[in-house]
Design a protein around this motif. Sequence first.
Motif, short mmCIF file in Angstrom:
data_model
loop_
_atom_site.label_atom_id
_atom_site.label_comp_id
_atom_site.label_asym_id
_atom_site.label_seq_id
_atom_site.Cartn_x
_atom_site.Cartn_y
_atom_site.Cartn_z
N THR A 1 44.87 34.56 30.72
CA THR A 1 43.88 33.70 31.34
C THR A 1 44.24 33.44 32.80
O THR A 1 43.39 33.51 33.69
N ALA A 2 45.51 33.16 33.04
CA ALA A 2 45.97 32.98 34.42
C ALA A 2 45.82 34.25 35.23
O ALA A 2 45.44 34.22 36.41
N SER A 3 46.08 35.39 34.61
CA SER A 3 45.93 36.67 35.30
C SER A 3 44.48 36.89 35.72
O SER A 3 44.21 37.38 36.83
N THR A 4 43.54 36.54 34.86
CA THR A 4 42.12 36.66 35.20
C THR A 4 41.76 35.75 36.37
O THR A 4 41.04 36.15 37.29
N LEU A 5 42.27 34.52 36.34
CA LEU A 5 42.00 33.59 37.45
C LEU A 5 42.56 34.11 38.77
O LEU A 5 42.02 33.80 39.84
N LEU A 6 43.62 34.92 38.68
CA LEU A 6 44.24 35.48 39.88
C LEU A 6 43.87 36.95 40.07
O LEU A 6 44.63 37.74 40.64
N ASP A 7 42.67 37.32 39.58
CA ASP A 7 42.13 38.67 39.78
C ASP A 7 43.05 39.74 39.22
O ASP A 7 43.45 40.68 39.92
N ARG A 8 43.38 39.62 37.93
CA ARG A 8 44.19 40.60 37.22
C ARG A 8 45.55 40.80 37.89
O ARG A 8 46.01 41.92 38.13
N ALA A 9 46.18 39.69 38.14
CA ALA A 9 47.46 39.71 38.86
C ALA A 9 48.55 40.44 38.09
O ALA A 9 49.50 40.95 38.70
N ASP A 10 48.45 40.51 36.75
CA ASP A 10 49.49 41.19 35.99
C ASP A 10 49.55 42.68 36.29
O ASP A 10 50.55 43.34 35.99
N GLU A 11 48.49 43.22 36.91
CA GLU A 11 48.49 44.64 37.28
C GLU A 11 48.97 44.85 38.71
O GLU A 11 49.04 45.99 39.18
N ARG A 12 49.30 43.77 39.39
CA ARG A 12 49.76 43.86 40.78
C ARG A 12 51.02 43.03 40.97
O ARG A 12 51.05 42.07 41.73
N LEU A 13 52.03 43.39 40.22
CA LEU A 13 53.33 42.72 40.32
C LEU A 13 54.33 43.74 40.84
O LEU A 13 54.68 44.70 40.14
N ASN A 14 54.78 43.58 42.06
CA ASN A 14 55.81 44.47 42.59
C ASN A 14 56.48 43.83 43.80
O ASN A 14 55.99 42.85 44.36
N TRP A 15 57.60 44.39 44.19
CA TRP A 15 58.41 43.83 45.27
C TRP A 15 58.13 44.50 46.62
O TRP A 15 58.75 44.16 47.62
N ILE B 1 36.01 32.71 32.73
CA ILE B 1 34.80 33.38 32.22
C ILE B 1 33.82 33.63 33.35
O ILE B 1 33.19 34.70 33.43
N ALA B 2 33.68 32.67 34.26
CA ALA B 2 32.78 32.84 35.40
C ALA B 2 33.22 34.00 36.28
O ALA B 2 32.38 34.77 36.77
N LYS B 3 34.52 34.15 36.48
CA LYS B 3 35.01 35.26 37.30
C LYS B 3 34.70 36.60 36.65
O LYS B 3 34.32 37.56 37.31
N ILE B 4 34.86 36.67 35.33
CA ILE B 4 34.54 37.91 34.62
C ILE B 4 33.05 38.20 34.72
O ILE B 4 32.64 39.34 35.00
N ALA B 5 32.20 37.17 34.50
CA ALA B 5 30.75 37.36 34.54
C ALA B 5 30.27 37.77 35.92
O ALA B 5 29.33 38.55 36.06
N ARG B 6 30.90 37.26 36.96
CA ARG B 6 30.51 37.57 38.34
C ARG B 6 31.02 38.94 38.79
O ARG B 6 30.61 39.44 39.84
N GLY B 7 31.92 39.52 38.02
CA GLY B 7 32.50 40.79 38.41
C GLY B 7 33.60 40.65 39.43
O GLY B 7 33.98 41.63 40.09
N ASP B 8 34.19 39.45 39.56
CA ASP B 8 35.25 39.24 40.53
C ASP B 8 36.55 39.94 40.12
O ASP B 8 37.39 40.22 40.97
N THR B 9 36.72 40.18 38.82
CA THR B 9 37.96 40.80 38.34
C THR B 9 37.84 42.31 38.42
O THR B 9 37.93 43.03 37.43
N ARG B 10 37.62 42.80 39.61
CA ARG B 10 37.47 44.23 39.85
C ARG B 10 38.82 44.94 39.66
O ARG B 10 39.86 44.28 39.63
N THR B 11 38.76 46.23 39.59
CA THR B 11 39.99 47.01 39.42
C THR B 11 40.89 46.80 40.62
O THR B 11 40.47 47.04 41.75
N PRO B 12 42.13 46.34 40.40
CA PRO B 12 43.05 46.13 41.51
C PRO B 12 43.33 47.44 42.24
O PRO B 12 43.41 48.49 41.63
N ARG B 13 43.51 47.35 43.55
CA ARG B 13 43.83 48.54 44.31
C ARG B 13 45.34 48.68 44.48
O ARG B 13 46.02 47.71 44.59
#
Length: 306
Positions: free
Chosen positions: A134-148, A294-306
């Motif tokens: 849920t936190a990852s969704t709020l931060l735009d799929r942050a779990d897919e963008r974890l690096n140093w 849920i609003a972020k998902i519905a709006r399409g804000d959680t786009r594929t991370p680059r």
Amino acid sequence: MTITGTHPEQRAKTSTAEPDSRDRAITIAQWVLVFASLAAALLIPLAGLGSPILACLLLTVPFAVIHGTRRYGWRRFLTFFIVTFLVSNAYENLSIVTGFPFGHYHYTGGLKLFLVPITIPFTYFGLGYISWLTASTLLDRADERLNWHERTGRFNTFALPALAAALMTMFDVTIDAQASTVGHTWIWEHGGGVFGVPYTNYLGWWLCTYTFLQIFAVLLSRAANPSATVTPGSLLQPVLLYAATGLTTIPTFFTTSAGTTTDAAGVTWDLTAINETAMTVGIFTVVTAAFLAIAKIARGDTRTPR
């Protein structure tokens, strides 16, 4: 079994049919668990069967196993489970013995690992997983963008577990007094100002959850991003499970009888006040956070991370 005498294209179709069918079955199983949790949250109190919290928490465990192994793979997800189990059990036992970080308390029953019921680390595991996503969704799929290696990745590595731990603590604020002061599942030996619960409990919940999620975030930051295909449905499912834990407070308030209860410090608390406060806090913390996701998902804000 080896397929012979078949055109290469036909062999390709044959090899993909089974995984596709398996993926559909897994997706259906995940949705069944989600709808079961929502139904339990709303219907168990209305049917007069008591608190729905335990049912909702139990349903997060098989969901986390199915969804987590699909998203992160067995090796990384097994690491998440082991880290969560060991860290949460260690913190709980430490607090029972010393009072740090939660406060002084003890459990009243259940099969225990040392001084803590064996079911408690599983609660951290299932609830921690849905809070994490849920936190990852709020931060735009942050779990897919974890690096140093870049600024956003470094920020996500610390911000994601910090926010996820806060989301999980929001849940505990809504239920701890009901579980302890009212249900006596555990006893706060010196009581506390939050309907018999000390404020240190919530600081401890955040610290404990942050610790194991931060370890997981660091481990993910050193590995490749999740390889599973991410769909709006797979993002929505853990958010709905998280929302269900907050929704439990609404029918519980409207179906609970009035009365009083006394904590271990001898302070008497009004049951209606406990449940009304839990509902209000649940709506404006857990449910609101889930609504934003849920609003972020519905709006399409959680786009594929680059």
